[in-house]
Design a protein around this motif. Structure first.
Motif, mmCIF file in Angstrom:
data_model
loop_
_atom_site.group_PDB
_atom_site.id
_atom_site.type_symbol
_atom_site.label_atom_id
_atom_site.label_comp_id
_atom_site.label_asym_id
_atom_site.label_seq_id
_atom_site.Cartn_x
_atom_site.Cartn_y
_atom_site.Cartn_z
ATOM 1 N N TYR A 171 0.860 -1.171 0.000
ATOM 2 C CA TYR A 171 0.000 0.000 0.000
ATOM 3 C C TYR A 171 0.903 1.229 0.000
ATOM 4 C CZ TYR A 171 -3.514 -3.441 0.864
ATOM 5 O OH TYR A 171 -4.323 -4.541 0.720
ATOM 6 N N SER A 174 2.065 4.872 0.167
ATOM 7 C CA SER A 174 1.521 5.823 1.130
ATOM 8 C C SER A 174 2.229 7.164 1.118
ATOM 9 C CB SER A 174 1.644 5.217 2.539
ATOM 10 O OG SER A 174 1.118 3.904 2.576
ATOM 11 N N TRP A 218 -0.379 10.701 8.917
ATOM 12 C CA TRP A 218 -0.656 9.847 7.775
ATOM 13 C C TRP A 218 -1.650 10.552 6.849
ATOM 14 C CZ3 TRP A 218 -5.436 7.344 6.652
ATOM 15 C CH2 TRP A 218 -5.366 6.447 5.578
ATOM 16 N N TYR A 225 -3.162 6.283 1.321
ATOM 17 C CA TYR A 225 -2.410 5.337 0.513
ATOM 18 C C TYR A 225 -3.215 4.865 -0.680
ATOM 19 C CZ TYR A 225 -4.914 1.789 3.335
ATOM 20 O OH TYR A 225 -5.864 1.040 3.973
ATOM 21 N N THR A 278 -7.984 3.634 -3.029
ATOM 22 C CA THR A 278 -7.350 4.615 -2.158
ATOM 23 C C THR A 278 -8.047 4.710 -0.809
ATOM 24 O OG1 THR A 278 -8.722 6.350 -3.155
ATOM 25 C CG2 THR A 278 -6.487 6.071 -4.039
ATOM 26 N N CYS A 326 7.052 9.637 1.127
ATOM 27 C CA CYS A 326 6.325 8.503 0.572
ATOM 28 C C CYS A 326 6.887 7.242 1.215
ATOM 29 C CB CYS A 326 6.409 8.440 -0.953
ATOM 30 S SG CYS A 326 8.064 8.335 -1.687
ATOM 31 N N GLY A 339 3.622 0.545 2.429
ATOM 32 C CA GLY A 339 2.877 -0.037 3.521
ATOM 33 C C GLY A 339 2.651 -1.522 3.314
ATOM 34 N N PHE A 362 4.908 0.709 7.795
ATOM 35 C CA PHE A 362 5.656 1.307 6.690
ATOM 36 C C PHE A 362 7.116 0.906 6.819
ATOM 37 C CE2 PHE A 362 1.943 3.392 5.514
ATOM 38 C CZ PHE A 362 1.368 4.004 6.611
#
Lengths: 122, 116
Positions: free
Chosen positions: A35, A37, A49, A52, A59, A97, A100, A109
Motif C-alpha cells: 500500500y 503511502s 498519515w 495510501y 485509495t 512517501c 505499507g 511502513f
C-alpha cells in the motif's frame, strides 16, 4: 532493496495545489501486496498519515484531509503521486512517501523515501 | 481521529532500559489494536521498529535488535516500547501508531528519548 524517492516543487503558493511524485525502484508497484503511502511531518512536529493507494487504484485517505487529497498511481512508470489542493501555510511540511505492508489490524511502513520539504508561501 | 498520547520526552542512561508509553483514549481499548512503533533520528525518515498485539502476535522490523520489544498495560490503556541495554545510538524520537478503523492510521505525538 526497495527505494523510494519523492520529487516535486519545494515551494507552493497559498490556495494552489501541491503535487508530489514518488518513484519506486527495486520493486514493482504492480506486483501487488503493498500500500503506497504518503505521510507528512510539520516542521519540528510529529507524523501525520495522509493516505495510501493500492496498485489497482483503490485509495484510503485521512478523514481530516480527504476533501483536499488525491493519490494516484502510474504503474507504467512505477510511480505514485499526491495532490493536495487549496493549500495554506499549515500544509508546510516534509512529505514522505512510504511502502505499507498490511497486517490483520493495520499496516506498517517498512520503506520510506528521504522526504521532501514543501513550503507554502507567496 | 483519536489522539494517542506520548510523553514529549524521556531519558535514561546507557545500559539501562527505557520504557516509552503510548496511551490510547478511553473509548479505544488497547487490547483490540496492534501498536506500531517507529524510530526517527534527526534528518532521517522514520524507521519501522515493531508491532505488538499480544505475546503471541507481534513482529519485529527487519534488522531491528531484539532489545526493542513491545507490550501493553491494559489497566492504563497503554502500549509500551521497551528498549533494553540502551545505547547512545538509541537517542531518537519514537512514534507509536494505530489503525483504529483498519483504513485510517493515527500517529502519536512522539517521545524524544535522550540517552544521558
Amino acid at each position: 532493496q526497495v527505494q523510494l524517492q519523492e520529487s516535486g516543487p519545494g515551494l507552493v503558493k497559498p490556495s494552489q495545489t501541491l503535487s508530489l511524485t514518488c518513484t519506486v525502484s527495486g520493486g514493482s508497484i504492480s506486483s501487488g501486496g503493498y500500500y503506497w503511502s504518503w505521510i507528512r511531518q510539520h516542521p519540528g512536529k510529529g507524523l501525520e498519515w495522509i493516505g495510501y493507494i493500492y496498485y489497482s487504484g483503490s485509495t484510503y485517505y485521512n478523514p481530516s484531509l480527504k476533501s483536499r487529497v488525491t493519490i494516484s498511481v502510474d504503474t507504467s512508470k512505477n510511480q505514485f503521486s499526491l495532490k493536495l489542493s487549496s493549500v495554506t501555510a499549515a500544509d508546510t511540511a516534509v512529505y514522505y512517501c512510504a511502502r505499507g505492508t498490511r497486517l490483520v489490524g493495520g499496516y506498517y511502513f517498512d520503506y520510506w523515501g528521504q522526504g521532501t520539504l514543501v513550503t507554502v508561501s507567496s | 481521529q483519536p489522539v494517542l498520547t506520548q510523553p514529549p520526552s524521556s531519558s535514561a542512561s546507557p545500559g539501562e532500559s527505557a520504557r516509552l508509553t503510548c496511551t490510547l483514549p478511553s473509548d479505544i481499548n488497547v487490547g483490540s489494536y496492534n501498536i506500531y512503533w517507529y524510530q526517527q533520528k534527526p534528518g532521517s525518515p522514520p524507521r519501522y521498529l515493531l508491532y505488538y498485539y499480544s505475546d503471541s502476535d507481534k513482529g519485529q522490523g527487519s534488522g531491528v535488535p531484539s532489545r526493542f520489544s513491545g507490550s501493553k498495560d491494559a489497566s492504563a490503556n497503554t502500549g509500551i516500547l521497551l528498549i533494553s541495554g540502551l545505547q547512545s545510538e538509541d537517542e531518537a524520537d519514537y512514534y507509536c501508531m494505530i489503525w483504529p478503523s483498519n483504513a485510517s492510521g493515527v500517529f502519536g505525538g512522539g517521545t524524544k528519548l535522550t540517552v544521558l
